[in-house]
Each structure stands twice: as C-alpha cells, then as structure tokens.
Write a protein that holds these residues in place. Structure first.
Motif, PDB file in Angstrom:
ATOM      1  N   GLU A 177      19.748 -14.797  62.155  1.00  0.00           N
ATOM      2  CA  GLU A 177      19.834 -14.657  63.526  1.00  0.00           C
ATOM      3  C   GLU A 177      20.908 -15.798  64.214  1.00  0.00           C
ATOM      4  O   GLU A 177      21.469 -15.597  65.211  1.00  0.00           O
ATOM      5  CB  GLU A 177      18.618 -14.901  64.235  1.00  0.00           C
ATOM      6  CG  GLU A 177      18.348 -14.857  65.763  1.00  0.00           C
ATOM      7  CD  GLU A 177      16.943 -14.937  66.321  1.00  0.00           C
ATOM      8  OE1 GLU A 177      16.957 -15.287  67.355  1.00  0.00           O
ATOM      9  OE2 GLU A 177      16.095 -14.392  65.898  1.00  0.00           O
ATOM     10  N   ARG A 178      20.796 -16.947  63.579  1.00  0.00           N
ATOM     11  CA  ARG A 178      21.568 -18.111  64.055  1.00  0.00           C
ATOM     12  C   ARG A 178      22.078 -18.667  62.850  1.00  0.00           C
ATOM     13  O   ARG A 178      21.371 -19.203  62.057  1.00  0.00           O
ATOM     14  CB  ARG A 178      20.999 -18.908  64.906  1.00  0.00           C
ATOM     15  CG  ARG A 178      20.672 -18.415  66.318  1.00  0.00           C
ATOM     16  CD  ARG A 178      19.813 -19.366  67.127  1.00  0.00           C
ATOM     17  NE  ARG A 178      18.928 -19.990  66.686  1.00  0.00           N
ATOM     18  CZ  ARG A 178      18.692 -21.309  66.525  1.00  0.00           C
ATOM     19  NH1 ARG A 178      19.547 -22.470  67.060  1.00  0.00           N
ATOM     20  NH2 ARG A 178      17.610 -21.980  65.903  1.00  0.00           N
ATOM     21  N   HIS A 199      20.729 -33.413  69.827  1.00  0.00           N
ATOM     22  CA  HIS A 199      21.713 -32.346  70.449  1.00  0.00           C
ATOM     23  C   HIS A 199      21.686 -31.330  69.122  1.00  0.00           C
ATOM     24  O   HIS A 199      21.385 -30.209  68.810  1.00  0.00           O
ATOM     25  CB  HIS A 199      22.848 -32.650  70.882  1.00  0.00           C
ATOM     26  CG  HIS A 199      23.932 -31.539  71.300  1.00  0.00           C
ATOM     27  ND1 HIS A 199      23.449 -30.638  72.426  1.00  0.00           N
ATOM     28  CD2 HIS A 199      24.912 -31.036  70.788  1.00  0.00           C
ATOM     29  CE1 HIS A 199      24.447 -29.828  72.575  1.00  0.00           C
ATOM     30  NE2 HIS A 199      25.394 -29.840  71.728  1.00  0.00           N
ATOM     31  N   PHE A 200      22.150 -32.101  67.896  1.00  0.00           N
ATOM     32  CA  PHE A 200      22.123 -31.552  66.619  1.00  0.00           C
ATOM     33  C   PHE A 200      20.896 -30.707  66.372  1.00  0.00           C
ATOM     34  O   PHE A 200      20.788 -29.539  65.910  1.00  0.00           O
ATOM     35  CB  PHE A 200      22.674 -32.265  65.622  1.00  0.00           C
ATOM     36  CG  PHE A 200      22.794 -31.687  64.378  1.00  0.00           C
ATOM     37  CD1 PHE A 200      24.026 -31.000  64.036  1.00  0.00           C
ATOM     38  CD2 PHE A 200      21.813 -31.658  63.223  1.00  0.00           C
ATOM     39  CE1 PHE A 200      23.876 -30.493  62.417  1.00  0.00           C
ATOM     40  CE2 PHE A 200      21.775 -31.159  62.329  1.00  0.00           C
ATOM     41  CZ  PHE A 200      23.071 -30.970  61.746  1.00  0.00           C
ATOM     42  N   ARG A 201      19.776 -31.526  66.394  1.00  0.00           N
ATOM     43  CA  ARG A 201      18.614 -31.109  65.934  1.00  0.00           C
ATOM     44  C   ARG A 201      18.021 -29.992  66.740  1.00  0.00           C
ATOM     45  O   ARG A 201      17.618 -28.857  66.134  1.00  0.00           O
ATOM     46  CB  ARG A 201      17.672 -32.259  65.959  1.00  0.00           C
ATOM     47  CG  ARG A 201      16.259 -32.131  65.162  1.00  0.00           C
ATOM     48  CD  ARG A 201      15.306 -33.348  65.207  1.00  0.00           C
ATOM     49  NE  ARG A 201      16.202 -34.480  65.105  1.00  0.00           N
ATOM     50  CZ  ARG A 201      16.157 -35.577  65.799  1.00  0.00           C
ATOM     51  NH1 ARG A 201      15.474 -35.598  66.798  1.00  0.00           N
ATOM     52  NH2 ARG A 201      17.130 -36.522  65.578  1.00  0.00           N
ATOM     53  N   THR A 202      18.139 -30.074  68.212  1.00  0.00           N
ATOM     54  CA  THR A 202      17.791 -29.053  68.876  1.00  0.00           C
ATOM     55  C   THR A 202      18.448 -27.482  68.679  1.00  0.00           C
ATOM     56  O   THR A 202      18.141 -26.535  68.807  1.00  0.00           O
ATOM     57  CB  THR A 202      18.108 -29.385  70.370  1.00  0.00           C
ATOM     58  OG1 THR A 202      17.176 -30.491  70.615  1.00  0.00           O
ATOM     59  CG2 THR A 202      17.617 -28.200  71.427  1.00  0.00           C
ATOM     60  N   LEU A 203      19.874 -27.742  68.583  1.00  0.00           N
ATOM     61  CA  LEU A 203      20.750 -26.646  68.357  1.00  0.00           C
ATOM     62  C   LEU A 203      20.457 -25.745  66.940  1.00  0.00           C
ATOM     63  O   LEU A 203      20.461 -24.616  66.862  1.00  0.00           O
ATOM     64  CB  LEU A 203      22.157 -26.664  68.563  1.00  0.00           C
ATOM     65  CG  LEU A 203      22.755 -26.824  69.863  1.00  0.00           C
ATOM     66  CD1 LEU A 203      24.240 -27.164  69.850  1.00  0.00           C
ATOM     67  CD2 LEU A 203      22.645 -25.510  70.617  1.00  0.00           C
ATOM     68  N   THR A 204      20.483 -26.528  66.077  1.00  0.00           N
ATOM     69  CA  THR A 204      20.019 -25.844  64.796  1.00  0.00           C
ATOM     70  C   THR A 204      18.769 -25.686  64.019  1.00  0.00           C
ATOM     71  O   THR A 204      18.457 -25.247  63.125  1.00  0.00           O
ATOM     72  CB  THR A 204      20.955 -26.805  63.463  1.00  0.00           C
ATOM     73  OG1 THR A 204      20.196 -28.197  63.524  1.00  0.00           O
ATOM     74  CG2 THR A 204      22.341 -27.236  63.884  1.00  0.00           C
ATOM     75  N   ASP A 205      17.578 -26.141  64.905  1.00  0.00           N
ATOM     76  CA  ASP A 205      16.474 -25.954  64.322  1.00  0.00           C
ATOM     77  C   ASP A 205      15.932 -24.538  64.324  1.00  0.00           C
ATOM     78  O   ASP A 205      16.437 -23.588  65.249  1.00  0.00           O
ATOM     79  CB  ASP A 205      15.497 -26.656  65.490  1.00  0.00           C
ATOM     80  CG  ASP A 205      13.893 -26.685  64.951  1.00  0.00           C
ATOM     81  OD1 ASP A 205      13.921 -27.078  63.893  1.00  0.00           O
ATOM     82  OD2 ASP A 205      12.975 -26.317  65.817  1.00  0.00           O
ATOM     83  N   GLY A 206      15.561 -24.244  63.092  1.00  0.00           N
ATOM     84  CA  GLY A 206      15.161 -22.914  62.890  1.00  0.00           C
ATOM     85  C   GLY A 206      16.202 -22.317  62.212  1.00  0.00           C
ATOM     86  O   GLY A 206      16.145 -20.880  62.288  1.00  0.00           O
ATOM     87  N   ALA A 207      17.500 -22.631  62.367  1.00  0.00           N
ATOM     88  CA  ALA A 207      18.697 -21.512  62.058  1.00  0.00           C
ATOM     89  C   ALA A 207      18.996 -21.879  60.667  1.00  0.00           C
ATOM     90  O   ALA A 207      18.429 -22.726  59.909  1.00  0.00           O
ATOM     91  CB  ALA A 207      19.819 -22.283  62.999  1.00  0.00           C
ATOM     92  N   THR A 208      20.097 -21.086  60.125  1.00  0.00           N
ATOM     93  CA  THR A 208      20.567 -21.429  58.684  1.00  0.00           C
ATOM     94  C   THR A 208      21.824 -22.364  58.953  1.00  0.00           C
ATOM     95  O   THR A 208      22.533 -22.139  59.927  1.00  0.00           O
ATOM     96  CB  THR A 208      21.107 -20.005  58.093  1.00  0.00           C
ATOM     97  OG1 THR A 208      20.030 -19.276  58.018  1.00  0.00           O
ATOM     98  CG2 THR A 208      21.767 -20.170  56.901  1.00  0.00           C
ATOM     99  N   VAL A 209      21.752 -23.257  58.070  1.00  0.00           N
ATOM    100  CA  VAL A 209      23.058 -24.238  58.142  1.00  0.00           C
ATOM    101  C   VAL A 209      23.742 -24.088  56.739  1.00  0.00           C
ATOM    102  O   VAL A 209      23.163 -23.912  55.716  1.00  0.00           O
ATOM    103  CB  VAL A 209      22.505 -25.577  58.463  1.00  0.00           C
ATOM    104  CG1 VAL A 209      21.952 -25.783  59.889  1.00  0.00           C
ATOM    105  CG2 VAL A 209      21.459 -26.226  57.196  1.00  0.00           C
ATOM    106  N   LEU A 265      17.848 -30.296  55.056  1.00  0.00           N
ATOM    107  CA  LEU A 265      17.283 -30.532  56.607  1.00  0.00           C
ATOM    108  C   LEU A 265      16.038 -29.550  56.949  1.00  0.00           C
ATOM    109  O   LEU A 265      16.040 -28.459  56.412  1.00  0.00           O
ATOM    110  CB  LEU A 265      18.104 -29.970  57.662  1.00  0.00           C
ATOM    111  CG  LEU A 265      19.568 -31.097  57.685  1.00  0.00           C
ATOM    112  CD1 LEU A 265      20.524 -30.314  58.745  1.00  0.00           C
ATOM    113  CD2 LEU A 265      19.213 -32.298  58.041  1.00  0.00           C
ATOM    114  N   LYS A 266      14.892 -30.090  57.110  1.00  0.00           N
ATOM    115  CA  LYS A 266      13.833 -29.468  57.449  1.00  0.00           C
ATOM    116  C   LYS A 266      13.774 -28.732  58.450  1.00  0.00           C
ATOM    117  O   LYS A 266      14.503 -28.789  59.554  1.00  0.00           O
ATOM    118  CB  LYS A 266      12.806 -30.627  57.747  1.00  0.00           C
ATOM    119  CG  LYS A 266      12.170 -31.456  56.518  1.00  0.00           C
ATOM    120  CD  LYS A 266      11.149 -32.283  56.723  1.00  0.00           C
ATOM    121  CE  LYS A 266      10.792 -33.246  55.747  1.00  0.00           C
ATOM    122  NZ  LYS A 266       9.931 -34.178  55.959  1.00  0.00           N
ATOM    123  N   GLY A 267      13.018 -27.574  58.459  1.00  0.00           N
ATOM    124  CA  GLY A 267      13.003 -26.614  59.593  1.00  0.00           C
ATOM    125  C   GLY A 267      14.359 -25.710  59.664  1.00  0.00           C
ATOM    126  O   GLY A 267      14.483 -24.979  60.709  1.00  0.00           O
TER     127      GLY A 267
END
Length: 161
Positions: free
Chosen positions: A90-91, A29-39, A55-57
């Motif tokens: 964006e996210r 769930h974490f990977r899906t929501l944060t993929d491609g986002a800024t953390v 984290l990659k991506g």
C-alpha cells in the motif's frame, strides 16, 4: 514508490556514515510517514539504526548484493526486485543511503524532503530535485526552526509526460 530524505543546503545527506546535523522533528516526521509501510534500506544505513536492527512497525527490505540474513528484514539483491515487491504494498518508501537512493531513483515518483538550512561537509548526496526538470515542488512546506536550525518539510513529485 516514495522516498523520504533529509538534505542540507547543498543536498548532502551525510558524512562519515551518519547525519552530521539532526533535527528531532525530522525524526518524528520520518516515523509518522513510514509507520506501517514498507521501507527499502541499504546495509550501511541499516547499521546506523539503533542497535543496527530493522525498523519496528515496518516491512524492511534490505537492498544489498551480499547474501546476509538479517532478522526482521527481507533481503533483496537488485533494485528491480525491490521495486517489484513494493508494487503490492500500500505504501513503500526508499529511506537510504545514497547508493540505494541512486539505484532506486528511477522507481521513485514522490520524495518527502526535509530541507535543513545549514552547510555541513557532506560526502554523500541526494539528487538536487530543484535542478532536475522532471521534478516539481508540490508542497513547499512552512519554515520551521529547532535549536536555531531552520528547516522545512517539502514534497516533490516527478512530472508525468
């Protein structure tokens, strides 16, 4: 800005620098929501990642007062600097640890919470959103279970005045 966190029954998020109980579905769930986002992540939480690497991506913003270069991450020295950088994203997700959640809390408008129904001896905590009048549940999630551990994916949003 959003945050994502896994909490136990007492809103604890960890003990001795790590999560005592892990739910594999929460990791997905974490990977899906944060993929491609800024953390936005703290130094100790980053050290707990596989290999202690960003984290990659994702664009990793390392929030720390120390001047330490980390390959694959951009270091920011204040919560306001992190929030300012995230405005153009964006996210963006605050992903921990406890001190980073606390410092970034004023900038957070939505929190994706995995509530893990178990009692552990946590030594760090996320604010109990159920007890804060300016937060409300916008998605209570469905009860789920993995290896005998009950959990649910919930969403909370800050109430706008």
């Amino acid at each position: 800005m959003d945050a994502i966190v896994a909490v136990y029954s007492d809103w604890g998020i960890g003990a001795n620098g790590t999560q005592p109980v892990l739910v594999r579905a929460d990791r997905r769930h974490f990977r899906t929501l944060t993929d491609g986002a800024t953390v936005v992540v703290g130094r100790r939480t980053l050290a707990d990642f596989p290999g202690g690497k960003p984290l990659k991506g994702r664009m990793n913003l390392l929030l720390t007062r120390r001047s330490i270069p980390v390959e694959g991450a951009q270091t920011v020295n204040s919560p306001s600097a992190a929030a300012e950088l995230c405005q153009s994203c964006e996210r963006a997700f605050v992903i921990g640890g406890a001190q980073v959640y606390r410092e970034m809390f004023p900038y957070i408008d939505r929190v994706y919470v995995t509530k893990i129904e178990c009692d552990v001896q946590s030594d760090v905590f996320f604010p109990n959103l159920d007890a804060l009048p300016d937060w409300r549940v916008t998605d209570p999630g469905q009860p789920l279970c993995e290896d005998g551990i009950a959990y649910r994916f919930m969403t909370y949003e800050r109430v706008k005045p």
